[in-house]
Design a protein around this motif. Structure first.
Motif, short mmCIF file in Angstrom:
data_model
loop_
_atom_site.label_atom_id
_atom_site.label_comp_id
_atom_site.label_asym_id
_atom_site.label_seq_id
_atom_site.Cartn_x
_atom_site.Cartn_y
_atom_site.Cartn_z
N ASN A 46 0.81 -1.22 0.00
CA ASN A 46 0.00 0.00 0.00
C ASN A 46 0.85 1.27 0.00
O ASN A 46 0.33 2.37 -0.18
N HIS A 68 4.96 6.79 0.65
CA HIS A 68 3.76 7.24 1.34
C HIS A 68 2.61 6.29 1.02
O HIS A 68 2.58 5.64 -0.04
N THR A 70 -0.71 3.86 3.26
CA THR A 70 -1.29 3.41 4.53
C THR A 70 -0.76 2.03 4.87
O THR A 70 -0.43 1.23 3.99
N HIS A 72 -1.65 -1.43 7.34
CA HIS A 72 -2.72 -2.11 8.07
C HIS A 72 -2.23 -2.44 9.48
O HIS A 72 -1.15 -3.02 9.64
N GLN A 79 -6.54 1.97 9.38
CA GLN A 79 -5.20 1.98 8.85
C GLN A 79 -4.51 3.30 9.19
O GLN A 79 -5.15 4.33 9.37
N VAL A 80 -3.19 3.23 9.26
CA VAL A 80 -2.42 4.42 9.62
C VAL A 80 -1.70 4.94 8.38
O VAL A 80 -0.90 4.22 7.78
N PRO A 81 -1.96 6.17 7.97
CA PRO A 81 -1.23 6.75 6.84
C PRO A 81 0.18 7.17 7.27
O PRO A 81 0.36 7.76 8.33
N VAL A 99 3.24 10.51 10.63
CA VAL A 99 1.91 9.89 10.58
C VAL A 99 0.98 10.87 9.91
O VAL A 99 0.84 12.01 10.35
N MET A 104 -4.61 14.94 3.06
CA MET A 104 -5.67 14.04 3.54
C MET A 104 -6.87 14.86 4.00
O MET A 104 -6.72 15.90 4.63
#
Length: 335
Positions: A46, A68, A70, A72, A79-81, A99, A104
């Motif tokens: 991802n 860059h 996300t 899991h 999910q963490v970007p 983070v 976004m």
């Protein structure tokens, strides 16, 4: 033209020349970056490679490669970007991890007092702070972040369990858990300390107020003492003047007379002057009596009700004598 694959993009970016040339100059460094980026993207598909301008805290501008996307965390949390910038001195200097992704919408809110993520999104996990090549690399860094965020999610809207309580984590992950526990214990201790400091400050303000009150009382007593000393000095001076006058005008009589005939020393030229002199003497004697009554009340030797009654009677008599003096002065001015 078919779109470039991530590997092709990385290779094109690293060996690009001209205005878009990256800040990596050593060919061996570029091959290490390619190797770590490819390994990272294989474990975390991802994430996508990109290149952009990065401004350091000291204002230095560099063209850097970044990954860059996300990652899991778990099925029960979002999910963490992430945005991972490769420093111009990578791999000898740790990457810069944020983070959140640029642009976004809506922008997630960072968890309050997160031990490893500040409000701007900058991530400073123990793995990053203890970065050392060749022991550390991009892939292991992201795996470490996934384990950390699974125990303390960086976003405030996530449903997280008690941070850093899993008993099976050892080695580096045990260090992360321990640091997180110390962080939360420190925050709790800081909160209690702040409350205690507030109580002590309030007590200090109260003590300062009491000191001001006591200081004002002491200063008032000092002023009263000096006023009494001045009054006593004036009375003594007036007494000396009177005694000297008596000695000059009639020394034998002044030495021979007692307390009963001291008033005979002063004689008026006529009846009106004699009455005026008597009224002045009575006025001054009443003034001295009222002062003596004031001292008696201050020392508790006289009841306040009796004091008021006596002062009222004396004031009435004093008013009569002063009125007589004013009457004598008026009649003299008319003549």
């Amino acid at each position: 033209m078919a779109p470039q694959s991530p590997i092709q993009f990385i290779e094109a970016a690293l060996w690009c020349t001209g205005p878009f040339e990256l800040s990596y100059t050593d060919p061996d460094q570029k091959w290490l970056i390619r190797k770590d980026m490819v390994s990272l993207l294989q474990d975390f598909p991802n994430l996508s490679p990109s290149m952009d301008t990065y401004i350091h805290d000291d204002g230095t501008i560099a063209n850097l490669l970044n990954a860059h996307g996300t990652v899991h965390i778990s099925s029960s949390s979002p999910q963490v970007p992430l945005t991972i910038w490769l420093h111009e001195n990578y791999p000898y200097v740790a990457p810069i991890v944020f983070v959140g992704l640029t642009g976004m919408a809506p922008s997630p809110t960072i968890h309050h007092d997160h031990p490893f993520v500040d409000p701007s999104g900058l991530t400073t996990s123990p793995y990053i702070r203890t970065w050392q090549f060749p022991r550390c690399n991009l892939k292991e860094l992201v795996h470490n972040l996934v384990k950390i965020f699974s125990r303390d999610h960086p976003f405030s809207y996530s449903a997280t369990s008690s941070p850093f309580t899993h008993s099976s984590v050892v080695s580096k992950e045990a260090l992360d858990r321990l640091e997180g526990m110390l962080h939360y214990d420190t925050m709790a201790l800081r909160s209690e300390t702040d409350k205690e400091v507030e109580k002590l400050l309030a007590l200090q303000q109260e003590m300062d107020q009491q000191v001001k009150i006591v200081t004002a009382i002491v200063q008032g007593l000092k002023r009263e003492r000096w006023e009494l000393r001045d009054r006593m000095a004036r009375l003594a001076k007036e007494a000396d003047v009177l005694i000297n006058w008596l000695k000059v005008h009639d020394p034998k009589r002044a030495m021979a007379m007692g307390d009963d005939d001291i008033d005979d020393v002063f004689e008026g030229v006529d009846e009106e002057s004699r009455l005026r002199l008597q009224c002045l003497a009575a006025d001054l004697s009443i003034e001295d009596t009222i002062y003596a009554l004031d001292k008696a009340v201050d020392e508790g030797a006289m009841n306040f009700e009796i004091y008021i009654r006596q002062v009222r009677n004396l004031a009435r008599e004093q008013f009569f004598h002063r009125a007589m003096v004013v009457k004598f002065e008026t009649s003299r001015q008319l003549l």
